[in-house]
Design an enzyme around this catalytic site. Structure first.
Site, short mmCIF file in Angstrom:
data_model
loop_
_atom_site.label_atom_id
_atom_site.label_comp_id
_atom_site.label_asym_id
_atom_site.label_seq_id
_atom_site.Cartn_x
_atom_site.Cartn_y
_atom_site.Cartn_z
N ASP A 94 0.84 -1.21 0.00
CA ASP A 94 0.00 0.00 0.00
C ASP A 94 0.87 1.25 0.00
O ASP A 94 0.63 2.20 0.75
CB ASP A 94 -0.93 -0.02 1.22
N ASN A 150 0.57 7.16 2.92
CA ASN A 150 1.12 6.24 3.93
C ASN A 150 2.56 6.55 4.28
O ASN A 150 3.26 5.71 4.83
CB ASN A 150 1.03 4.79 3.42
N LYS A 159 1.89 4.63 -1.01
CA LYS A 159 1.32 5.83 -1.63
C LYS A 159 1.65 6.99 -0.70
O LYS A 159 1.94 6.78 0.49
CB LYS A 159 -0.19 5.69 -1.83
N THR A 180 -7.60 4.88 -3.28
CA THR A 180 -7.24 5.09 -4.67
C THR A 180 -6.78 3.80 -5.36
O THR A 180 -6.20 2.93 -4.73
CB THR A 180 -6.10 6.12 -4.78
N ASP A 195 1.69 2.58 8.17
CA ASP A 195 0.41 1.92 7.95
C ASP A 195 0.53 0.49 7.49
O ASP A 195 0.01 0.12 6.46
CB ASP A 195 -0.42 2.71 6.96
C1 G7W Z 1 -2.75 11.90 11.97
C2 G7W Z 1 -1.28 12.17 11.78
C3 G7W Z 1 -0.95 12.45 10.33
N1 G7W Z 1 -0.49 11.03 12.22
N2 G7W Z 1 -0.91 9.76 12.08
C4 G7W Z 1 0.07 8.97 12.59
C5 G7W Z 1 -0.03 7.53 12.54
C6 G7W Z 1 1.01 6.78 12.00
C7 G7W Z 1 0.90 5.39 11.92
C8 G7W Z 1 -0.24 4.75 12.34
N3 G7W Z 1 -0.28 3.36 12.24
C9 G7W Z 1 -1.37 2.59 12.30
O1 G7W Z 1 -2.49 3.01 12.44
C10 G7W Z 1 -1.10 1.15 12.20
C11 G7W Z 1 -2.14 0.31 12.33
C12 G7W Z 1 -1.87 -1.12 12.28
O2 G7W Z 1 -0.72 -1.55 12.11
C13 G7W Z 1 -2.98 -2.04 12.46
C14 G7W Z 1 -2.70 -3.38 12.36
C15 G7W Z 1 -3.73 -4.28 12.53
C16 G7W Z 1 -5.03 -3.83 12.80
F1 G7W Z 1 -6.05 -4.70 12.95
C17 G7W Z 1 -5.27 -2.49 12.89
C18 G7W Z 1 -6.65 -1.98 13.19
F2 G7W Z 1 -6.74 -0.66 12.99
F3 G7W Z 1 -7.55 -2.58 12.38
F4 G7W Z 1 -6.90 -2.27 14.48
C19 G7W Z 1 -4.25 -1.56 12.71
C20 G7W Z 1 -1.29 5.49 12.87
C21 G7W Z 1 -1.19 6.89 12.95
C22 G7W Z 1 1.14 9.80 13.05
C23 G7W Z 1 2.42 9.61 13.65
N4 G7W Z 1 2.88 8.38 13.97
N5 G7W Z 1 3.19 10.70 13.91
C24 G7W Z 1 2.75 11.95 13.62
N6 G7W Z 1 1.54 12.18 13.05
C25 G7W Z 1 0.75 11.12 12.78
#
Ligand code: G7W
Length: 284
Positions: A138, A143, A140, A174, A156
């Site tokens: 994924d 992510n 893009k 997308t 992600d």
């Molecule tokens: C809003 C802003 C732009 N933002 N967002 C982040 C951010 C970065 C990474 C993530 N990662 C995930 O969500 C990962 C989810 C999973 O691996 C997963 C695995 C299995 C599941 F069942 C699931 C489930 F969701 F289904 F449960 C998830 C989340 C937020 C962020 C950051 N780290 N630093 C600064 N700003 C930041």
């Protein structure tokens, strides 16, 4: 820095919640600081009633397990997770400069040196993942986040799977980045990330994706490899894009050759020491 997780179960009280960072997929994300160590991280809050809890628990455990042994400067870390009666909490590495796609939309497109630096970092992250037989699937701009030193952080992994698989993702979001073999539902391997890297590089330099169109048209253009690279894109950049956007996965440029491509070397060669310069001049 290690979030004190392995010792005892984590709970929300261990964290001081800071400003909201925005809405990620499925939930809100907050800046957070672990009280004991002062460690700053991002805390993602998911509401259980919005997730089919059974599968998510296993999915999350598997993700945390996959990611707990991924250590790479361009891969965002998922440190752990915990839950209360209504919510699931993910503890994630904080990316200090936020979202790459917002930077891309604001800038319109990136300069070739900047795009080359990002492509080189992506190639390094993907080579690391593929060595561990993890395909991201994924890739893009949405992510990719940016760390506080401007380095990119691939994120992600909620959707990454072990190679090879033909499990179709829900084609939400997308289609622009989907390789032909995934559109056809064929079994696919790590080379899907090479195709997406080509689409990503094109979008960095041009400002829009190569097959961008209506969903139906996009699919037709992908399987017919129907795209044009504008003339303002340098010949070396065009060469690398065309070596990645190949219908046959086996013909896509392998990651080690991406890192050695003239376009990357031209923009990313680390400054040579005088000794190296002297040595090269003597050899010439
Ligand atoms: C809003 C802003 C732009 N933002 N967002 C982040 C951010 C970065 C990474 C993530 N990662 C995930 O969500 C990962 C989810 C999973 O691996 C997963 C695995 C299995 C599941 F069942 C699931 C489930 F969701 F289904 F449960 C998830 C989340 C937020 C962020 C950051 N780290 N630093 C600064 N700003 C930041």
């Amino acid at each position: 820095p290690q979030v004190s997780s392995n010792s005892k179960p984590m709970h929300l009280g261990m964290f001081e919640i800071g400003r909201p960072l925005g809405k990620g997929k499925f939930g809100r994300v907050y800046l957070a600081k672990e009280r004991k160590t002062g460690f700053v991280c991002a805390l993602k809050v998911l509401h259980k009633n919005e997730l089919q809890t059974g599968r998510v628990e296993t999915q999350l455990r598997r993700e945390v397990e996959i990611q707990s042994n991924l250590r790479h400067p361009n891969i965002l870390r998922l440190f752990g997770h915990f839950h209360d009666s209504k919510r699931v909490f993910l503890i994630i590495e904080f990316a200090g400069r936020g979202e790459l796609y917002k930077m891309l939309r604001k800038a319109g497109s990136f300069s070739e040196p900047r795009a080359a630096s990002y492509v080189a970092q992506m190639a390094s992250a993907l080579a690391y993942l593929h060595k561990k037989h993890v395909i991201h699937r994924d890739i893009k701009p949405e992510n990719i986040l940016v760390g506080s030193h401007g380095e990119i952080k691939l994120s992600d992994f909620g959707w990454s799977v072990h190679a090879p698989t033909n499990r179709r993702t829900t084609l939400c979001g997308t289609l622009d980045y989907l390789p032909p073999e995934m559109l056809r539902g064929d079994s696919h391997g790590e080379k899907v990330d090479l195709w997406s890297l080509g689409v990503l590089m094109y979008e960095f330099l041009v400002g829009n994706a190569p097959f961008e169109d209506t969903p139906i048209e996009t699919q037709k253009r992908i399987v017919k490899l129907n795209f044009k690279i504008p003339d303002f894109v340098s010949a070396e950049a065009k060469d690398l894009i065309t070596r990645l956007l190949r219908l046959d996965p086996e013909k896509r440029l392998p990651l080690d050759q991406v890192a050695q491509h003239p376009w990357i070397l031209k923009h990313c060669s680390k400054p040579q020491t005088t000794r190296e310069k002297q040595r090269n001049n003597h050899q010439r």
